[in-house]
Design an enzyme around this catalytic site. Sequence first.
Site, PDB file in Angstrom:
ATOM      1  N   ASN A   1      63.974 -20.107 103.333  1.00  0.00           N
ATOM      2  CA  ASN A   1      63.739 -20.030 104.787  1.00  0.00           C
ATOM      3  C   ASN A   1      62.344 -20.508 105.154  1.00  0.00           C
ATOM      4  OD1 ASN A   1      66.049 -18.888 106.466  1.00  0.00           O
ATOM      5  ND2 ASN A   1      66.095 -17.596 104.640  1.00  0.00           N
TER       6      ASN A   1
ATOM      7  N   ARG B   1      60.519  -5.449 101.599  1.00  0.00           N
ATOM      8  CA  ARG B   1      59.908  -4.120 101.757  1.00  0.00           C
ATOM      9  C   ARG B   1      59.863  -3.775 103.243  1.00  0.00           C
ATOM     10  NH1 ARG B   1      56.510  -2.757  96.753  1.00  0.00           N
ATOM     11  NH2 ARG B   1      56.939  -4.554  95.443  1.00  0.00           N
TER      12      ARG B   1
ATOM     13  N   HIS C   1      68.053 -11.964 108.891  1.00  0.00           N
ATOM     14  CA  HIS C   1      68.919 -11.121 108.057  1.00  0.00           C
ATOM     15  C   HIS C   1      70.326 -11.724 108.021  1.00  0.00           C
ATOM     16  CE1 HIS C   1      70.163  -7.504 106.001  1.00  0.00           C
ATOM     17  NE2 HIS C   1      71.244  -7.528 106.763  1.00  0.00           N
TER      18      HIS C   1
HETATM   19  C1  GAR Z   1      67.908 -14.643 102.880  1.00  0.00           C
HETATM   20  O1  GAR Z   1      69.301 -14.719 102.807  1.00  0.00           O
HETATM   21  C2  GAR Z   1      67.464 -13.641 103.920  1.00  0.00           C
HETATM   22  O2  GAR Z   1      68.273 -13.625 105.036  1.00  0.00           O
HETATM   23  C3  GAR Z   1      67.574 -12.352 103.141  1.00  0.00           C
HETATM   24  O3  GAR Z   1      67.034 -12.673 101.872  1.00  0.00           O
HETATM   25  C4  GAR Z   1      67.315 -14.055 101.594  1.00  0.00           C
HETATM   26  C5  GAR Z   1      66.014 -14.728 101.210  1.00  0.00           C
HETATM   27  O4  GAR Z   1      66.219 -16.074 100.861  1.00  0.00           O
HETATM   28  N1  GAR Z   1      66.833 -11.310 103.789  1.00  0.00           N
HETATM   29  C6  GAR Z   1      67.237 -10.044 103.851  1.00  0.00           C
HETATM   30  O5  GAR Z   1      68.247  -9.629 103.313  1.00  0.00           O
HETATM   31  C7  GAR Z   1      66.322  -9.119 104.658  1.00  0.00           C
HETATM   32  N2  GAR Z   1      66.903  -7.839 104.820  1.00  0.00           N
HETATM   33  P1  GAR Z   1      64.999 -17.097 100.809  1.00  0.00           P
HETATM   34  O6  GAR Z   1      63.909 -16.434  99.975  1.00  0.00           O
HETATM   35  O7  GAR Z   1      65.571 -18.282 100.093  1.00  0.00           O
HETATM   36  O8  GAR Z   1      64.563 -17.383 102.203  1.00  0.00           O
END
Ligand code: GAR
Length: 193
Positions: free
Chosen positions: A14, A93, A111
């Site tokens: 992201n 966190r 999310h």
């Molecule tokens: C993503 O899918 C994000 O939406 C999720 O972690 C992943 C990180 O991917 N976040 C959560 O679950 C927050 N509660 P990335 O490190 O490749 O961006």
Amino acid sequence: MLTLGILGSGSGSNMQAILDAITTGALDAKIAIVLSDHPDALILKRAANHGIPYAVMDCEGHKSKFPDSAQARTAEILKSAGVDLVCLAGFMRLVKAPLLDAFPLRILNIHPSLLPAFPGVAAWEQAVAAKAKETGVTVHVVDSGMDTGPLILQEKLEILPDETADALHKRLQVIEHRIYPMAITRYANSLKP
Ligand code: GAR
């Protein structure tokens, strides 16, 4: 121009999407600093590869807690980097008062579910386990809850018959990468006087 600070615990895809949107001009911003609670996280390598300043947060040996002292130090680092909007990008966190108070209504999160459904870890696994017919992606303003706070943007996704959790997460991430930069722009515009 917006000055962003990014917090992430994992691969940073992201963060990469935000950076790509900046590069193409779709998002009028710069990333001033990337912070991670994991010294080996790919998000830090991505930052280094793009010459973006980065640092590791010292969470004092806590596996999942984000101690107040670490939050206060994080706020200081973000402030001294001139950050005006903080983007959580896979940061695992819970953010509480020391950081929230330093950036009131200025912390966003992405999310992979249609919140309030499936908050917390591995939302894509939760959706498959619940045999849900649809899920999606949410971008919201962070408050002191877990994946709660005012919604900025949501996009639905139908779950395919027999779809695995991994396959679903891959399709959710395609949406994430498209809508996070859009949501940042939308929210930043809403803050303009
Ligand atoms: C993503 O899918 C994000 O939406 C999720 O972690 C992943 C990180 O991917 N976040 C959560 O679950 C927050 N509660 P990335 O490190 O490749 O961006």
